[in-house]
Design a protein around this motif. Structure first.
Motif, PDB file in Angstrom:
ATOM      1  N   UNK A  90       0.844  -1.198   0.000  1.00 30.98           N
ATOM      2  CA  UNK A  90       0.000   0.000   0.000  1.00 30.98           C
ATOM      3  C   UNK A  90       0.882   1.253   0.000  1.00 30.98           C
ATOM      4  N   UNK A  91       1.978   1.178   0.770  1.00 33.40           N
ATOM      5  CA  UNK A  91       2.925   2.294   0.798  1.00 33.40           C
ATOM      6  C   UNK A  91       3.618   2.496  -0.540  1.00 33.40           C
ATOM      7  N   UNK A  92       3.992   1.403  -1.177  1.00 34.85           N
ATOM      8  CA  UNK A  92       4.635   1.495  -2.502  1.00 34.85           C
ATOM      9  C   UNK A  92       3.686   2.115  -3.527  1.00 34.85           C
ATOM     10  N   UNK A  93       2.397   1.906  -3.315  1.00 35.59           N
ATOM     11  CA  UNK A  93       1.396   2.483  -4.227  1.00 35.59           C
ATOM     12  C   UNK A  93       0.953   3.885  -3.790  1.00 35.59           C
ATOM     13  N   UNK A  94       1.675   4.472  -2.812  1.00 33.25           N
ATOM     14  CA  UNK A  94       1.458   5.880  -2.488  1.00 33.25           C
ATOM     15  C   UNK A  94       0.731   6.197  -1.199  1.00 33.25           C
ATOM     16  N   UNK A  95       0.211   5.194  -0.498  1.00 38.70           N
ATOM     17  CA  UNK A  95      -0.543   5.475   0.735  1.00 38.70           C
ATOM     18  C   UNK A  95       0.380   5.861   1.884  1.00 38.70           C
ATOM     19  N   UNK A  96      -0.152   6.669   2.824  1.00 34.29           N
ATOM     20  CA  UNK A  96       0.504   6.798   4.124  1.00 34.29           C
ATOM     21  C   UNK A  96      -0.005   5.622   4.950  1.00 34.29           C
ATOM     22  N   UNK A  97       0.901   4.808   5.459  1.00 31.20           N
ATOM     23  CA  UNK A  97       0.508   3.591   6.156  1.00 31.20           C
ATOM     24  C   UNK A  97       0.692   3.750   7.664  1.00 31.20           C
ATOM     25  N   UNK A  98      -0.382   3.440   8.403  1.00 28.93           N
ATOM     26  CA  UNK A  98      -0.302   3.455   9.862  1.00 28.93           C
ATOM     27  C   UNK A  98      -0.095   2.016  10.335  1.00 28.93           C
ATOM     28  N   UNK A  99       1.121   1.761  10.821  1.00 32.19           N
ATOM     29  CA  UNK A  99       1.510   0.425  11.295  1.00 32.19           C
ATOM     30  C   UNK A  99       1.000   0.257  12.726  1.00 32.19           C
ATOM     31  N   UNK A 100       0.502  -0.943  13.054  1.00 41.88           N
ATOM     32  CA  UNK A 100       0.144  -1.175  14.453  1.00 41.88           C
ATOM     33  C   UNK A 100       0.411  -2.622  14.834  1.00 41.88           C
ATOM     34  N   UNK A 101       0.765  -2.802  16.106  1.00 35.72           N
ATOM     35  CA  UNK A 101       1.063  -4.111  16.647  1.00 35.72           C
ATOM     36  C   UNK A 101       1.140  -3.961  18.157  1.00 35.72           C
ATOM     37  N   UNK A 102       1.273  -5.085  18.881  1.00 31.36           N
ATOM     38  CA  UNK A 102       1.248  -5.015  20.344  1.00 31.36           C
ATOM     39  C   UNK A 102       2.551  -4.497  20.941  1.00 31.36           C
ATOM     40  N   UNK A 103       3.662  -4.697  20.244  1.00 33.27           N
ATOM     41  CA  UNK A 103       4.970  -4.345  20.834  1.00 33.27           C
ATOM     42  C   UNK A 103       5.570  -3.097  20.193  1.00 33.27           C
ATOM     43  N   UNK A 115       5.871   6.391   3.112  1.00 32.27           N
ATOM     44  CA  UNK A 115       5.280   7.235   4.152  1.00 32.27           C
ATOM     45  C   UNK A 115       4.608   6.356   5.196  1.00 32.27           C
ATOM     46  N   UNK A 116       5.101   6.424   6.443  1.00 32.45           N
ATOM     47  CA  UNK A 116       4.565   5.524   7.473  1.00 32.45           C
ATOM     48  C   UNK A 116       4.647   6.160   8.853  1.00 32.45           C
ATOM     49  N   UNK A 117       3.722   5.754   9.718  1.00 32.12           N
ATOM     50  CA  UNK A 117       3.775   6.109  11.136  1.00 32.12           C
ATOM     51  C   UNK A 117       3.271   4.889  11.885  1.00 32.12           C
ATOM     52  N   UNK A 118       3.370   4.892  13.205  1.00 29.95           N
ATOM     53  CA  UNK A 118       2.977   3.697  13.947  1.00 29.95           C
ATOM     54  C   UNK A 118       2.288   4.008  15.259  1.00 29.95           C
ATOM     55  N   UNK A 119       1.421   3.095  15.671  1.00 30.63           N
ATOM     56  CA  UNK A 119       0.734   3.192  16.961  1.00 30.63           C
ATOM     57  C   UNK A 119       0.721   1.799  17.583  1.00 30.63           C
ATOM     58  N   UNK A 120       1.075   1.705  18.862  1.00 27.46           N
ATOM     59  CA  UNK A 120       0.995   0.420  19.554  1.00 27.46           C
ATOM     60  C   UNK A 120      -0.484   0.116  19.783  1.00 27.46           C
ATOM     61  N   UNK A 121      -0.920  -1.068  19.352  1.00 27.34           N
ATOM     62  CA  UNK A 121      -2.339  -1.405  19.499  1.00 27.34           C
ATOM     63  C   UNK A 121      -2.535  -2.900  19.638  1.00 27.34           C
ATOM     64  N   UNK A 122      -3.078  -3.300  20.783  1.00 28.00           N
ATOM     65  CA  UNK A 122      -3.543  -4.673  20.979  1.00 28.00           C
ATOM     66  C   UNK A 122      -5.028  -4.618  20.626  1.00 28.00           C
TER      67      UNK A 122
END
Length: 253
Positions: free
Chosen positions: A29-42, A59-66
């Motif tokens: 999705x990022x390669x196709x131009x999206x800003x990607x919001x990454x999430x995971x528990x750790x 383009x990416x950012x991240x949020x910790x999310x269980x």
């Protein structure tokens, strides 16, 4: 690497996206131009993945999310709302399988955990994301199920049932989300080479047995799913909702 740019200006939330299929979907999705919001528990995994994508000039950012915790889901959506004001793509990929063995041997706490994370959390996140998606452009939801939804696998009985439930969830939500201009579809991967499925491909005897069922004669790669997922989330699939696409190398489903 794609240079399609079909998601330029769009924001995509991908759960459980620090490795495996979730990461491959987020990366594509990022390669196709999206800003990607990454999430995971750790947090360490989230930070590492965001850095990796940025190194690839994505383009990416991240949020910790269980996803099983309502407060974590709220924090994820609040963060997206405050920074982007909307979401255009939601990919629900988080899943667990705490038990591997005969279905009748499944302990109750494993049943609870499987349904809590795989089914309930997926539904709750979709429900809670609707206002953000309605603010997006041609919004799309992708639920990651499994070939096990159609073709129950030995020692993965309750997991298979939870993945069947996700196909039903997709079909049931499609008519309700359609009038809101939100599409929802399901991706059902076969045996893909990830940490999650390592029990199925690391053991040489099991691996050989599984490959007999795969006409293409190989275990799938996460990118095989990422490429199809990106198509399903894009305007190229604008007239498709409530469907499930199996990516399994031809394994019967």
């Amino acid at each position: 690497t794609s240079v399609l740019g079909r998601f330029t200006g769009k924001t995509a939330i991908v759960t459980a996206s620090t490795d495996g299929i979730g990461f491959a979907i987020a990366q594509r999705l990022g390669q196709d131009g999206a800003h990607v919001v990454i999430s995971s528990r750790k947090e360490a995994n989230v930070n590492k993945t965001v850095d990796m994508l940025k190194e690839q000039k994505l383009s990416a950012s991240g949020v910790v999310c269980h996803v099983g915790k309502g407060s974590d889901r709220a924090k994820l959506l609040e963060q997206v709302k405050s920074v982007h004001g909307r979401a255009d793509i939601l990919v629900c990929n988080a899943a667990v399988n705490p038990y591997f063995g005969p279905m009748l041997g499944t302990p109750e706490n494993a049943v609870d955990k499987i349904f809590e994370v795989n089914v309930k959390s997926t539904f709750m996140l979709i429900k809670e994301s609707v206002p953000l998606l309605q603010a997006g452009t041609n919004p799309s939801i992708l639920v990651v199920s499994s070939i096990a939804a159609y073709h129950s696998m030995d020692f993965l009985g309750m997991y298979s049932v939870s993945k069947t439930a996700l196909v039903a969830l997709t079909k049931t939500l499609a008519p309700e989300l359609g009038p809101m201009n939100i599409r929802i579809n399901c991706l059902s991967p076969g045996i893909i080479k990830t940490k999650f499925s390592s029990a199925l491909w690391k053991d040489p005897a099991l691996h050989k047995q599984f490959l007999k069922q795969v006409p293409l004669g190989r275990v799938g790669l996460p990118e095989d799913c990422g490429n199809v997922a990106a198509h399903m989330c894009s305007d190229d699939a604008a007239y498709m909702t409530g469907e499930s696409v199996v990516v399994s190398g031809g394994m019967p489903s």
